[in-house]
Design a protein around this motif. Sequence first.
Motif, PDB file in Angstrom:
ATOM      1  N   MET A 183      17.845  11.949  76.824  1.00  0.00           N
ATOM      2  CA  MET A 183      17.935  13.008  77.833  1.00  0.00           C
ATOM      3  C   MET A 183      18.671  12.486  79.053  1.00  0.00           C
ATOM      4  O   MET A 183      18.394  11.390  79.535  1.00  0.00           O
ATOM      5  N   VAL A 184      19.617  13.288  79.554  1.00  0.00           N
ATOM      6  CA  VAL A 184      20.271  12.999  80.824  1.00  0.00           C
ATOM      7  C   VAL A 184      19.527  13.787  81.895  1.00  0.00           C
ATOM      8  O   VAL A 184      19.434  15.021  81.815  1.00  0.00           O
ATOM      9  N   LEU A 185      18.945  13.072  82.846  1.00  0.00           N
ATOM     10  CA  LEU A 185      18.134  13.680  83.908  1.00  0.00           C
ATOM     11  C   LEU A 185      18.682  13.263  85.259  1.00  0.00           C
ATOM     12  O   LEU A 185      19.382  12.253  85.368  1.00  0.00           O
ATOM     13  N   ASP A 224      34.080  -5.937  74.896  1.00  0.00           N
ATOM     14  CA  ASP A 224      35.512  -5.727  75.164  1.00  0.00           C
ATOM     15  C   ASP A 224      35.794  -4.250  75.392  1.00  0.00           C
ATOM     16  O   ASP A 224      36.791  -3.712  74.896  1.00  0.00           O
ATOM     17  N   ARG A 225      34.904  -3.570  76.097  1.00  0.00           N
ATOM     18  CA  ARG A 225      35.099  -2.127  76.308  1.00  0.00           C
ATOM     19  C   ARG A 225      36.235  -1.890  77.284  1.00  0.00           C
ATOM     20  O   ARG A 225      36.252  -2.465  78.362  1.00  0.00           O
ATOM     21  N   PRO A 226      37.164  -1.025  76.938  1.00  0.00           N
ATOM     22  CA  PRO A 226      38.297  -0.779  77.827  1.00  0.00           C
ATOM     23  C   PRO A 226      37.946   0.136  78.996  1.00  0.00           C
ATOM     24  O   PRO A 226      38.752   0.305  79.901  1.00  0.00           O
ATOM     25  N   GLY A 234      28.096   5.177  88.038  1.00  0.00           N
ATOM     26  CA  GLY A 234      28.205   5.797  89.351  1.00  0.00           C
ATOM     27  C   GLY A 234      27.600   7.184  89.463  1.00  0.00           C
ATOM     28  O   GLY A 234      27.612   7.774  90.537  1.00  0.00           O
ATOM     29  N   LEU A 235      27.063   7.713  88.353  1.00  0.00           N
ATOM     30  CA  LEU A 235      26.578   9.101  88.367  1.00  0.00           C
ATOM     31  C   LEU A 235      25.197   9.223  89.003  1.00  0.00           C
ATOM     32  O   LEU A 235      24.428   8.271  89.045  1.00  0.00           O
ATOM     33  N   GLU A 236      24.898  10.438  89.459  1.00  0.00           N
ATOM     34  CA  GLU A 236      23.574  10.749  90.040  1.00  0.00           C
ATOM     35  C   GLU A 236      22.558  11.070  88.950  1.00  0.00           C
ATOM     36  O   GLU A 236      21.446  11.510  89.236  1.00  0.00           O
ATOM     37  N   THR A 237      22.973  10.911  87.705  1.00  0.00           N
ATOM     38  CA  THR A 237      22.075  11.177  86.581  1.00  0.00           C
ATOM     39  C   THR A 237      21.840   9.882  85.812  1.00  0.00           C
ATOM     40  O   THR A 237      22.628   8.942  85.912  1.00  0.00           O
ATOM     41  N   VAL A 238      20.750   9.849  85.055  1.00  0.00           N
ATOM     42  CA  VAL A 238      20.484   8.692  84.193  1.00  0.00           C
ATOM     43  C   VAL A 238      20.178   9.201  82.780  1.00  0.00           C
ATOM     44  O   VAL A 238      19.583  10.268  82.606  1.00  0.00           O
ATOM     45  N   ALA A 239      20.625   8.432  81.787  1.00  0.00           N
ATOM     46  CA  ALA A 239      20.361   8.775  80.389  1.00  0.00           C
ATOM     47  C   ALA A 239      19.206   7.909  79.912  1.00  0.00           C
ATOM     48  O   ALA A 239      19.237   6.687  80.068  1.00  0.00           O
ATOM     49  N   LEU A 240      18.189   8.559  79.343  1.00  0.00           N
ATOM     50  CA  LEU A 240      16.947   7.860  79.012  1.00  0.00           C
ATOM     51  C   LEU A 240      16.526   8.165  77.588  1.00  0.00           C
ATOM     52  O   LEU A 240      16.679   9.294  77.105  1.00  0.00           O
ATOM     53  N   ALA A 283      21.335  -0.195  76.585  1.00  0.00           N
ATOM     54  CA  ALA A 283      21.748  -0.686  75.277  1.00  0.00           C
ATOM     55  C   ALA A 283      22.695   0.276  74.574  1.00  0.00           C
ATOM     56  O   ALA A 283      22.264   1.252  73.967  1.00  0.00           O
ATOM     57  N   PRO A 284      23.998  -0.006  74.646  1.00  0.00           N
ATOM     58  CA  PRO A 284      24.928   0.693  73.751  1.00  0.00           C
ATOM     59  C   PRO A 284      24.869   0.025  72.383  1.00  0.00           C
ATOM     60  O   PRO A 284      24.154  -0.969  72.205  1.00  0.00           O
ATOM     61  N   SER A 285      25.594   0.567  71.416  1.00  0.00           N
ATOM     62  CA  SER A 285      25.553  -0.029  70.082  1.00  0.00           C
ATOM     63  C   SER A 285      26.125  -1.450  70.130  1.00  0.00           C
ATOM     64  O   SER A 285      27.050  -1.741  70.890  1.00  0.00           O
ATOM     65  N   ASN A 314      31.672   3.571  80.458  1.00  0.00           N
ATOM     66  CA  ASN A 314      31.010   4.847  80.264  1.00  0.00           C
ATOM     67  C   ASN A 314      29.534   4.631  80.580  1.00  0.00           C
ATOM     68  O   ASN A 314      29.050   3.508  80.531  1.00  0.00           O
ATOM     69  N   PRO A 315      28.845   5.705  80.940  1.00  0.00           N
ATOM     70  CA  PRO A 315      27.434   5.516  81.288  1.00  0.00           C
ATOM     71  C   PRO A 315      26.625   5.101  80.063  1.00  0.00           C
ATOM     72  O   PRO A 315      26.890   5.555  78.956  1.00  0.00           O
ATOM     73  N   LEU A 316      25.658   4.226  80.283  1.00  0.00           N
ATOM     74  CA  LEU A 316      24.852   3.693  79.187  1.00  0.00           C
ATOM     75  C   LEU A 316      23.467   4.333  79.168  1.00  0.00           C
ATOM     76  O   LEU A 316      22.962   4.774  80.198  1.00  0.00           O
ATOM     77  N   ILE A 317      22.864   4.330  78.003  1.00  0.00           N
ATOM     78  CA  ILE A 317      21.502   4.834  77.849  1.00  0.00           C
ATOM     79  C   ILE A 317      20.516   3.720  78.196  1.00  0.00           C
ATOM     80  O   ILE A 317      20.664   2.593  77.738  1.00  0.00           O
ATOM     81  N   SER A 318      19.518   4.059  79.021  1.00  0.00           N
ATOM     82  CA  SER A 318      18.438   3.117  79.319  1.00  0.00           C
ATOM     83  C   SER A 318      17.254   3.440  78.423  1.00  0.00           C
ATOM     84  O   SER A 318      16.857   4.603  78.302  1.00  0.00           O
ATOM     85  N   LEU A 339      24.431  20.148  75.120  1.00  0.00           N
ATOM     86  CA  LEU A 339      24.470  19.099  74.109  1.00  0.00           C
ATOM     87  C   LEU A 339      25.728  18.261  74.347  1.00  0.00           C
ATOM     88  O   LEU A 339      26.843  18.750  74.187  1.00  0.00           O
ATOM     89  N   LEU A 340      25.555  17.006  74.743  1.00  0.00           N
ATOM     90  CA  LEU A 340      26.710  16.147  75.038  1.00  0.00           C
ATOM     91  C   LEU A 340      27.176  15.375  73.822  1.00  0.00           C
ATOM     92  O   LEU A 340      28.339  15.057  73.696  1.00  0.00           O
ATOM     93  N   ARG A 341      26.230  15.038  72.954  1.00  0.00           N
ATOM     94  CA  ARG A 341      26.606  14.313  71.740  1.00  0.00           C
ATOM     95  C   ARG A 341      25.672  14.720  70.618  1.00  0.00           C
ATOM     96  O   ARG A 341      24.469  14.576  70.745  1.00  0.00           O
ATOM     97  N   PRO A 342      26.227  15.240  69.531  1.00  0.00           N
ATOM     98  CA  PRO A 342      25.382  15.549  68.393  1.00  0.00           C
ATOM     99  C   PRO A 342      24.861  14.247  67.793  1.00  0.00           C
ATOM    100  O   PRO A 342      25.524  13.215  67.878  1.00  0.00           O
TER     101      PRO A 342
HETATM  102  P1  AMP Z   1      26.276   4.759  73.589  1.00  0.00           P
HETATM  103  O1  AMP Z   1      26.104   3.812  74.731  1.00  0.00           O
HETATM  104  O2  AMP Z   1      27.422   4.376  72.701  1.00  0.00           O
HETATM  105  O3  AMP Z   1      25.008   5.027  72.866  1.00  0.00           O
HETATM  106  O4  AMP Z   1      26.721   6.129  74.249  1.00  0.00           O
HETATM  107  C1  AMP Z   1      25.971   6.686  75.300  1.00  0.00           C
HETATM  108  C2  AMP Z   1      26.249   8.154  75.355  1.00  0.00           C
HETATM  109  O5  AMP Z   1      25.455   8.761  76.369  1.00  0.00           O
HETATM  110  C3  AMP Z   1      27.682   8.457  75.697  1.00  0.00           C
HETATM  111  O6  AMP Z   1      28.094   9.584  74.965  1.00  0.00           O
HETATM  112  C4  AMP Z   1      27.604   8.732  77.194  1.00  0.00           C
HETATM  113  O7  AMP Z   1      28.685   9.483  77.659  1.00  0.00           O
HETATM  114  C5  AMP Z   1      26.271   9.457  77.296  1.00  0.00           C
HETATM  115  N1  AMP Z   1      25.679   9.331  78.621  1.00  0.00           N
HETATM  116  C6  AMP Z   1      24.977   8.295  79.085  1.00  0.00           C
HETATM  117  N2  AMP Z   1      24.603   8.495  80.372  1.00  0.00           N
HETATM  118  C7  AMP Z   1      25.081   9.703  80.734  1.00  0.00           C
HETATM  119  C8  AMP Z   1      25.027  10.456  81.925  1.00  0.00           C
HETATM  120  N3  AMP Z   1      24.377  10.023  83.007  1.00  0.00           N
HETATM  121  N4  AMP Z   1      25.667  11.644  81.934  1.00  0.00           N
HETATM  122  C9  AMP Z   1      26.307  12.079  80.836  1.00  0.00           C
HETATM  123  N5  AMP Z   1      26.384  11.411  79.676  1.00  0.00           N
HETATM  124  C10 AMP Z   1      25.779  10.234  79.611  1.00  0.00           C
END
Ligand code: AMP
Length: 323
Positions: free
Chosen positions: A103-105, A62-64, A120-126, A147-149, A67-71, A199-202
């Motif tokens: 890492m966002v690459l 139910d995400r409003p 939609g971003l040109e970067t991926v979180a891994l 996989a988000p939480s 946001n980009p997800l971590i792979s 650092l995007l998220r501590p």
């Molecule tokens: P969660 O899915 O709750 O673990 O959160 C993922 C986190 O990674 C959020 O803070 C996102 O904004 C961040 N994130 C994932 N992909 C990217 C990206 N390509 N660029 C910037 N931040 C990202």
Amino acid sequence: MPVPSTPETAPIRPVDDPQARAEAARLLRAGRLVAFPTETVYGLGADATDENAVARIFAAKDRPRFNPLISHVPDAMSAFALGEATPAAERLAAAHWPGPLTMVLRRRTGCPIAWLTSAGLETVALRVPGSAAARALLAEAGRPIAAPSANRSGRVSPTTAAHVAEELGDRVALILDGGPCPVGLESTVVDLSGARPRLLRPGAVTREQLEAVLGPVELAVAGDAIAAPGMLASHYAPQAAVRLNATDRRPGEAFLDFGATRGDADLDLSRSGDPVEAAARLFASLRDLDRPGIAAIAVAPVPEAGLGAAINDRLRRAAAPRG
Ligand code: AMP
Ligand code: MG
């Protein structure tokens, strides 16, 4: 396409059972949602290369907003097949992978991660998780797993299988149980796609630990996130203007339909008017229509119900005045 029907409450099976992992990997490859433990928190997993599966993550939570997800991948080699390795990324991988570090690459050419996964971003979180059982599952799935939480939006992250069952038991195909998560905190997210690490998220890996490997690491300023809707580095917006709630098509515009309102649309987010299907296609469609010579993308009205709210949130950001 509707979220596939799941039993009342998904079965909970031990992550250490190879048969349970094989079943989980099969379900993931079939586009289903599987909750699994990592050392940080339980993740709500889906095939990161399947935009429909990823759309179901957002629907289940139910995400409003999108946001980009971590792979998640089983090893650094798999990660660097998807995102561009830099010397800094390689040093960080050697020091902290497997582990609670994301890492966002920059996305590599041909990277199969769906556009919805990266919003939609040109970067991926891994991330290569520290949990060996999680890595075994990822290796067996054979593709990156977004996989988000595994909690509903606005709730705390789950650190036991019982939490996951309470939150999402009726919305996933299977829950893998690995006991309580040892870290219990989200992964640290560091952006290595730009000139300097940020650092995007501590999280579980500290800034000091990062700086020991990378040298100075900037903090992403809180204000960044609200400075200019639609124009943030972390938010994709097309070059072309975006016009919302369009019922007509003006000269120079491309038309992005919803629910087959027009015969002359360039693309339709969902001809049947299904918000989950529309979410799956949103970013890829905007990219596709964002071509030279297109002054604006006119988008048909999308009802707010279900994922419609998240779709409209992103469309409003894309349509916001840019300065
Ligand atoms: P969660 O899915 O709750 O673990 O959160 C993922 C986190 O990674 C959020 O803070 C996102 O904004 C961040 N994130 C994932 N992909 C990217 C990206 N390509 N660029 C910037 N931040 C990202
Ligand atoms: Mg979360």
